[in-house]
Structure formats: C-alpha cells, structure tokens
Design a protein around this motif. Sequence first.
Motif, PDB file in Angstrom:
ATOM      1  N   GLU A 121     -15.706  -1.440  -5.895  1.00 25.78           N
ATOM      2  CA  GLU A 121     -15.991  -1.130  -4.486  1.00 25.78           C
ATOM      3  C   GLU A 121     -14.734  -0.592  -3.788  1.00 25.78           C
ATOM      4  O   GLU A 121     -14.796   0.367  -3.008  1.00 25.78           O
ATOM      5  N   LYS A 122     -13.577  -1.202  -4.070  1.00 25.65           N
ATOM      6  CA  LYS A 122     -12.343  -0.791  -3.410  1.00 25.65           C
ATOM      7  C   LYS A 122     -11.826   0.534  -3.963  1.00 25.65           C
ATOM      8  O   LYS A 122     -11.267   1.354  -3.240  1.00 25.65           O
ATOM      9  N   ASP A 152      -7.409   0.523  -2.805  1.00 32.79           N
ATOM     10  CA  ASP A 152      -7.767   1.826  -2.242  1.00 32.79           C
ATOM     11  C   ASP A 152      -6.541   2.723  -2.057  1.00 32.79           C
ATOM     12  O   ASP A 152      -6.677   3.932  -1.841  1.00 32.79           O
ATOM     13  N   CYS A 206      -6.331 -11.977  -9.030  1.00 34.10           N
ATOM     14  CA  CYS A 206      -7.273 -12.249  -7.936  1.00 34.10           C
ATOM     15  C   CYS A 206      -7.885 -13.637  -8.089  1.00 34.10           C
ATOM     16  O   CYS A 206      -7.766 -14.282  -9.135  1.00 34.10           O
ATOM     17  N   ARG A 215       0.837  -1.204   0.000  1.00 33.48           N
ATOM     18  CA  ARG A 215       0.000   0.000   0.000  1.00 33.48           C
ATOM     19  C   ARG A 215       0.874   1.258   0.000  1.00 33.48           C
ATOM     20  O   ARG A 215       0.616   2.215  -0.728  1.00 33.48           O
ATOM     21  N   THR A 273      -5.094 -11.238  -2.015  1.00 36.12           N
ATOM     22  CA  THR A 273      -5.485  -9.974  -1.368  1.00 36.12           C
ATOM     23  C   THR A 273      -5.238  -8.730  -2.212  1.00 36.12           C
ATOM     24  O   THR A 273      -5.445  -7.615  -1.727  1.00 36.12           O
ATOM     25  N   ARG A 304     -16.009  -6.100  -7.109  1.00 39.86           N
ATOM     26  CA  ARG A 304     -15.092  -5.977  -5.964  1.00 39.86           C
ATOM     27  C   ARG A 304     -14.042  -4.891  -6.201  1.00 39.86           C
ATOM     28  O   ARG A 304     -13.670  -4.146  -5.289  1.00 39.86           O
ATOM     29  N   ILE A 346      -6.772  -7.101  -4.496  1.00 38.65           N
ATOM     30  CA  ILE A 346      -7.893  -6.167  -4.628  1.00 38.65           C
ATOM     31  C   ILE A 346      -8.006  -5.273  -3.402  1.00 38.65           C
ATOM     32  O   ILE A 346      -8.378  -4.094  -3.504  1.00 38.65           O
ATOM     33  N   GLN A 347      -7.638  -5.813  -2.236  1.00 42.87           N
ATOM     34  CA  GLN A 347      -7.732  -5.040  -0.995  1.00 42.87           C
ATOM     35  C   GLN A 347      -6.771  -3.856  -0.979  1.00 42.87           C
ATOM     36  O   GLN A 347      -6.946  -2.917  -0.193  1.00 42.87           O
TER      37      GLN A 347
END
Length: 470
Positions: free
Chosen positions: A433-434, A387, A413, A318, A381, A430, A383-384
């Motif tokens: 949404e993220k 953001d 994914c 991230r 993970t 998905r 896709i997580q």
Amino acid sequence: MLRDTTKFITFRLLDKRRFAMSRNLHHKSHLDTSPPEYNGPLHPLDKSIFRKAIPILAARVPASQTAKVLNSELTRSFLVGIPKVRPVVSNPADLQGDRLVLLRISNQAELPPEPLEFLQKHANGFVDYELELDYDYWTASDILQAVLPEPLRAGAPVGFATTGHVAHMNLNDEYLPYKKTIGQIFLDKNKLIKTVVNKLDNIDTQFRVFDMEVLAGEHNFVVEHHESDCRFTFDFSQVYWNSRLHTEHGRIVGLLKPGQVLADSFAGVGPFAIPAAKNKSCAVLANDLNPSSFKYLSKNVEDNGVSDLVRVSCEDGREFIRNAFQRVFDTPFPPYTGPKLSKTLARKLEKQGKRVAETKASDSLPPRKTIDHFIMNLPDTAIQFLDAFRGAITSREMMDAYESKMPLVHCHCFTRELEEDKAAADIKERVEEKLGHELKEYSVAHVRSVAPNKEMYCIAFRLPSEVVYG
C-alpha cells in the motif's frame, strides 16, 4: 558350593542396597541455607541482619588424605555440598595441621557404618564446626524473597537487561514502593553493574528513547558496549539501544556480501552500519535524525576505524531515502579491493611494496556507485517511510546503473497478528500500500515478541523498479 557362593553374593547385594538406601536417606537431608527473616529497614538495608550460623560436623583430615576422602564413593554424598562453600578449609585451631572436611550433618550418629569406618581410618577424629553465611552469600533472588512481603515474592523480578554498565529494569506498579531496595540488591549482587535504572514511560515516538529513574548506583548513562567485535559508546538516556536485538544485528550483517553498499536510514549509534563496514568491508551511508545518535555514531565510526567506509548524516529518514541514490551515484565509494586490513598489517604490506601494487590494481576496478541494501530499523513507523522510494531515481544514467540490480530493502515493523502466515500477509499488504506496487520477491522473518499481542518482524524485499523510476 554353588549355593553358598550365591548366598554370599545375595547377602553382599543386600548389604549394598541397604547402604545405598541409607546413603540416599542421608543425602536427602539438607542444611537450611535460606536467609533469615528480615524485619529491618528497607532503604538502606541492614545487611548485618543477613547472618546465619549453621552447626555442622567436620572431619580432621591430614593434607595427604584430603583427595582420597573427597573422591571416595563412601563420603562424597556427605560432603557439605553448598554453592560457594569450599568442602575443605583450614583448621582455625591448628592452621599448620589437619584440614577440615566439612560434612552436611551435625553429628556422627547420622553417618552409616561404612562411611563412619572409612573416616575413622583416614581422619584424626571429628570436630564441631559453625558454617557462617552472610549477605554476600545469598543471591539477589534469595534476598528479595526475604525482604519483600509474602504476596509479592512469587512474581519478584529475577533479572534485567544490561547495556554497558547500566542495568535496565521495567518494574510492575506493585513493586514500585520497593524500587530503591530492589535496585540496591541487584547492584550489590552484580559487580559489573554500576547503575540500575527503571523505565518510566513508553519509548518516545521521535527518537525512541525513554525517561529513566536511577534506582541505585552512579548517575552515569554514558556506556561502552561491545557487540560483533565492535565497540560502541553512547549515552543510554539519549539514544535508542536494545541489547535484545544483537541476534538481529548479526543476522542482517550476515546477509551482506563483502564490499556491498548499504544505506542505513535509521542507523542509531551504528549497530548495523559499523559491523557491516568493519567485518564485511561494506561501504555505508548511515543516517539518524537524533542529534545525540549522530554524535555517538560519528564517534563510533572513528573509534572502530571505519571512517573511510562510513558516511554519517543527521536528517529526516524520508529525505535520506530520497537523496541516497543520487549521493552514492555522484560521489561513489572507492572500488572494493578485498577485506579491510588492520593498520599494522597495512603498514607491513606497504613496506613490502604490496600495497602500492594493490592500489594500482584498484585503478582498473569501477567505483561503487549503486546501493545494494537499505536497512530501515524503525519498527514502529518504518513502513510509513516507504513512499519516499517513489520516483527516487530520476536520471537515465542512474536507471541504467540499477537496471540489473535493484536494492534489497530490510524493513522492520510491528504487527498484532500472532500467527506467522497472517503476520506475513498483514505486513506485505501494508508495504504494498505504501509503495503503491505489488511485491514479487520478498521474505518475512520473525525477530522477537515485544508484548503479549505485539510481534516484531523484518520484511526483506527487492525494490520494484517501477516504484523508484516513478
């Protein structure tokens, strides 16, 4: 006269059919080359038990006649025809004399008249011969069928995945009592394999590595693996590598244009980053949180001669995504001036003065300050982490630089949806949404089936400017 000729032709055809039927009958008879029943110890195996002597007939043929005998339609179907057994051997009773042509029969009575007559003409008689088979003759599957209990033979393991010199297996519970035996057999039968391991648990969620048990061979996990004309060195027990993904590695790298800038968020030891730099002259930011991956990624960058194109980091994915835009903008890569040359060719051109001219020409080209592609190969993970793109571009200068070309994101994914259209819809939902924004330009590619109800995909989408500009 016509009637007599027709009758003669008919008889000849009947004779040929009878011979063909006779030859096929004998051709179907086969030698029993199955391994002997095994009742010895399982670990270690008593390899001396795996011996078998098969009595066959051999024709003593002069060396000058062997090719004629081997190639004749009359005798070809009666040759020994066993894998790994040569049909012609020296005569142990007379090494300088006739050759022995091995037949798949045990006595002359099994030969039809015409092949027998042919061999009597071109050979110097027949001799009895014992064909000796041992442990080295049979395949791993053959040995397992002889060693394992009857109920386990049908589902016995037949292969493994390889990474360098390591063979990786994933044995079902019912085969675990025989794991050392299975490991030793596969080690014996594969000369390039030095270590056989069995996976003990699921992949670790943070670094995607799993515990392994050595079944046979060396306790050495540092491998050298070759893919896409690149050499990768790494400790297989400490980093993630999946040889089944070589097609996907090639597919993604094939989408890149020469000289583009790539940000690899979960780079591992470099299966995307290094071929992109070496084969496409792409500039790369390569990151992985695993210190062992970072160590071997750095080594592989140097070993493959792409240190000038690949910048390596070891941080959370991230944070890497949030900082990547600013890093490339503040410290841009040099201009792309063409395919990367080998050191030998570069030195040759330098002597001719051409490299100096290229260097001067590159002064007029703009540096590479923007990212063209993000790769996010962490299918469990990834896709997580999407953001992290929100508000990643903060300055007006960077906004202007990316105005006409937002990066393309390749995000791997998993999905439980088995139908491709439903899988694509699930993944798109998905991702949106993220990101907090609708995707307008995207595609979804199936990578592989991971489990009966688990599919791996890669969604590629143009990053919406509204997301990165916050």
